[in-house]
Design a protein around this motif. Sequence first.
Motif, PDB file in Angstrom:
ATOM      1  N   VAL A   1     -13.445  -8.617   3.973  1.00  0.00           N
ATOM      2  CA  VAL A   1     -14.298  -7.511   3.523  1.00  0.00           C
ATOM      3  C   VAL A   1     -13.516  -6.206   3.520  1.00  0.00           C
ATOM      4  CG1 VAL A   1     -16.395  -6.197   4.005  1.00  0.00           C
ATOM      5  CG2 VAL A   1     -16.386  -8.670   4.335  1.00  0.00           C
ATOM      6  N   ASN A   2     -12.689  -5.999   4.556  1.00  0.00           N
ATOM      7  CA  ASN A   2     -11.854  -4.797   4.612  1.00  0.00           C
ATOM      8  C   ASN A   2     -10.981  -4.676   3.370  1.00  0.00           C
ATOM      9  OD1 ASN A   2     -12.437  -5.764   7.455  1.00  0.00           O
ATOM     10  ND2 ASN A   2     -11.611  -3.743   7.915  1.00  0.00           N
ATOM     11  N   ASN A   3     -10.366  -5.788   2.987  1.00  0.00           N
ATOM     12  CA  ASN A   3      -9.466  -5.772   1.828  1.00  0.00           C
ATOM     13  C   ASN A   3     -10.217  -5.493   0.536  1.00  0.00           C
ATOM     14  OD1 ASN A   3      -7.223  -6.359   3.431  1.00  0.00           O
ATOM     15  ND2 ASN A   3      -7.532  -8.569   3.253  1.00  0.00           N
ATOM     16  N   ILE A   4     -11.405  -6.087   0.411  1.00  0.00           N
ATOM     17  CA  ILE A   4     -12.209  -5.856  -0.801  1.00  0.00           C
ATOM     18  C   ILE A   4     -12.587  -4.390  -0.918  1.00  0.00           C
ATOM     19  CG2 ILE A   4     -14.420  -6.338  -1.914  1.00  0.00           C
ATOM     20  CD1 ILE A   4     -14.242  -9.182  -0.745  1.00  0.00           C
ATOM     21  N   VAL A   5     -13.093  -3.810   0.181  1.00  0.00           N
ATOM     22  CA  VAL A   5     -13.482  -2.390   0.174  1.00  0.00           C
ATOM     23  C   VAL A   5     -12.269  -1.495  -0.061  1.00  0.00           C
ATOM     24  CG1 VAL A   5     -14.453  -0.518   1.567  1.00  0.00           C
ATOM     25  CG2 VAL A   5     -15.485  -2.788   1.645  1.00  0.00           C
ATOM     26  N   ALA A   6     -11.118  -1.867   0.508  1.00  0.00           N
ATOM     27  CA  ALA A   6      -9.900  -1.082   0.307  1.00  0.00           C
ATOM     28  C   ALA A   6      -9.489  -1.071  -1.165  1.00  0.00           C
ATOM     29  CB  ALA A   6      -8.769  -1.638   1.170  1.00  0.00           C
ATOM     30  N   TYR A   7      -9.574  -2.216  -1.829  1.00  0.00           N
ATOM     31  CA  TYR A   7      -9.205  -2.286  -3.247  1.00  0.00           C
ATOM     32  C   TYR A   7     -10.204  -1.518  -4.111  1.00  0.00           C
ATOM     33  CZ  TYR A   7      -5.500  -5.672  -2.403  1.00  0.00           C
ATOM     34  OH  TYR A   7      -4.344  -6.276  -1.974  1.00  0.00           O
ATOM     35  N   ILE A   8     -11.480  -1.556  -3.747  1.00  0.00           N
ATOM     36  CA  ILE A   8     -12.480  -0.763  -4.477  1.00  0.00           C
ATOM     37  C   ILE A   8     -12.174   0.724  -4.331  1.00  0.00           C
ATOM     38  CG2 ILE A   8     -14.918  -0.080  -4.540  1.00  0.00           C
ATOM     39  CD1 ILE A   8     -15.618  -2.960  -3.726  1.00  0.00           C
ATOM     40  N   THR A   9     -11.806   1.135  -3.112  1.00  0.00           N
ATOM     41  CA  THR A   9     -11.444   2.533  -2.864  1.00  0.00           C
ATOM     42  C   THR A   9     -10.252   2.943  -3.719  1.00  0.00           C
ATOM     43  OG1 THR A   9     -12.216   2.360  -0.571  1.00  0.00           O
ATOM     44  CG2 THR A   9     -10.736   4.193  -1.088  1.00  0.00           C
ATOM     45  N   ILE A  10      -9.245   2.078  -3.772  1.00  0.00           N
ATOM     46  CA  ILE A  10      -8.059   2.376  -4.587  1.00  0.00           C
ATOM     47  C   ILE A  10      -8.434   2.518  -6.051  1.00  0.00           C
ATOM     48  CG2 ILE A  10      -5.879   1.413  -5.424  1.00  0.00           C
ATOM     49  CD1 ILE A  10      -5.550   0.146  -2.624  1.00  0.00           C
ATOM     50  N   LEU A  11      -9.300   1.636  -6.549  1.00  0.00           N
ATOM     51  CA  LEU A  11      -9.714   1.699  -7.954  1.00  0.00           C
ATOM     52  C   LEU A  11     -10.450   3.006  -8.256  1.00  0.00           C
ATOM     53  CD1 LEU A  11     -10.931  -1.957  -8.661  1.00  0.00           C
ATOM     54  CD2 LEU A  11      -8.946  -0.798  -9.639  1.00  0.00           C
TER      55      LEU A  11
END
Length: 310
Positions: free
Chosen positions: A194-204
């Motif tokens: 979940v951390n990685n998914i949210v991190a990638y959304i933040t980057i996008l």
Amino acid sequence: MMGNVSVITWFFLSGLNETIDHRFILFFLSLLCYCTILVVNVSIIVTIIMDNNLHEPMYILLCAFCMNGLYGTTGFYPKFLWDLLSPVHMISYAGCLVQALVMYSFAFSDLSILAVMAYDRYLAICQPLQYHSVMSKQRLIKLVCFSWLTPFCIMGTNIYLTSRVKLCSRYISRLYCVNWIIVKLACFPAETTVNNIVAYITILIYVFCGVFIVWSYMYLIKTCVNSIENRAKFMQTCVPHLISLLTFAVTLLFDVMNMRFTSKELPQTFQNFVAIEFLLIPPIINPLIYGFKLTKIRNRVLRVFNFRKK
């Protein structure tokens, strides 16, 4: 393993281990840099606040930009200066999460404010007749609050998710806490999905901000090419924004590449410098660029200096 999880209340920062012989020189250089950051940013902020002629959207956004610079650097330099004089470089678990929140929210707020600045310059040059009605005081306040609060909330979500991850190591190979590295200390990698998914959304989200800024300035350049008056406006007010954006992008890109791809064979001193670039170069360069380039601010500062000189 679960026993190790329960006792991690402190982290050890190992970034200074190889430079400990020069810590007093580094302390005075870092203190000089921090004092310079405080002086140049506070000077711009006070100048804008005290002069009613500068209570315009462009200058208010610049004031917010400098305030954000003070916020980010205050999250790093006091702790860093303390570590330079301490034999052991430690930070509490809670303090580490707070520092990571400050570092990331500072960086993303910078990008958000640069996006609002680009929008402001687009309206001022491309739609001058609608500028004052669109960029009203109420909308300006909303945009500034959005630029500060949105990154804080997004990064707060990332940090909250990190706080739920069980960690099996207390050693962070940096000068300060970084959310991505904390997550790498997880006992069970599956917990970080979940951390990685949210991190990638933040980057996008913030890649989109970057694309918006680039598109805005491409449109501005296209509009200004055939107009001498618009070219003058662009050189006066947009060039500082472009320099700030370029400085921010380059320093942050180097830091990301340093975290993700740097070989351990590179000197620790080099890695440390790359890690603090975005906390050193933009907070000093940005207010200096605006102070020299924007005529109203430059004249106001010179008047104050000449008054004190007399």
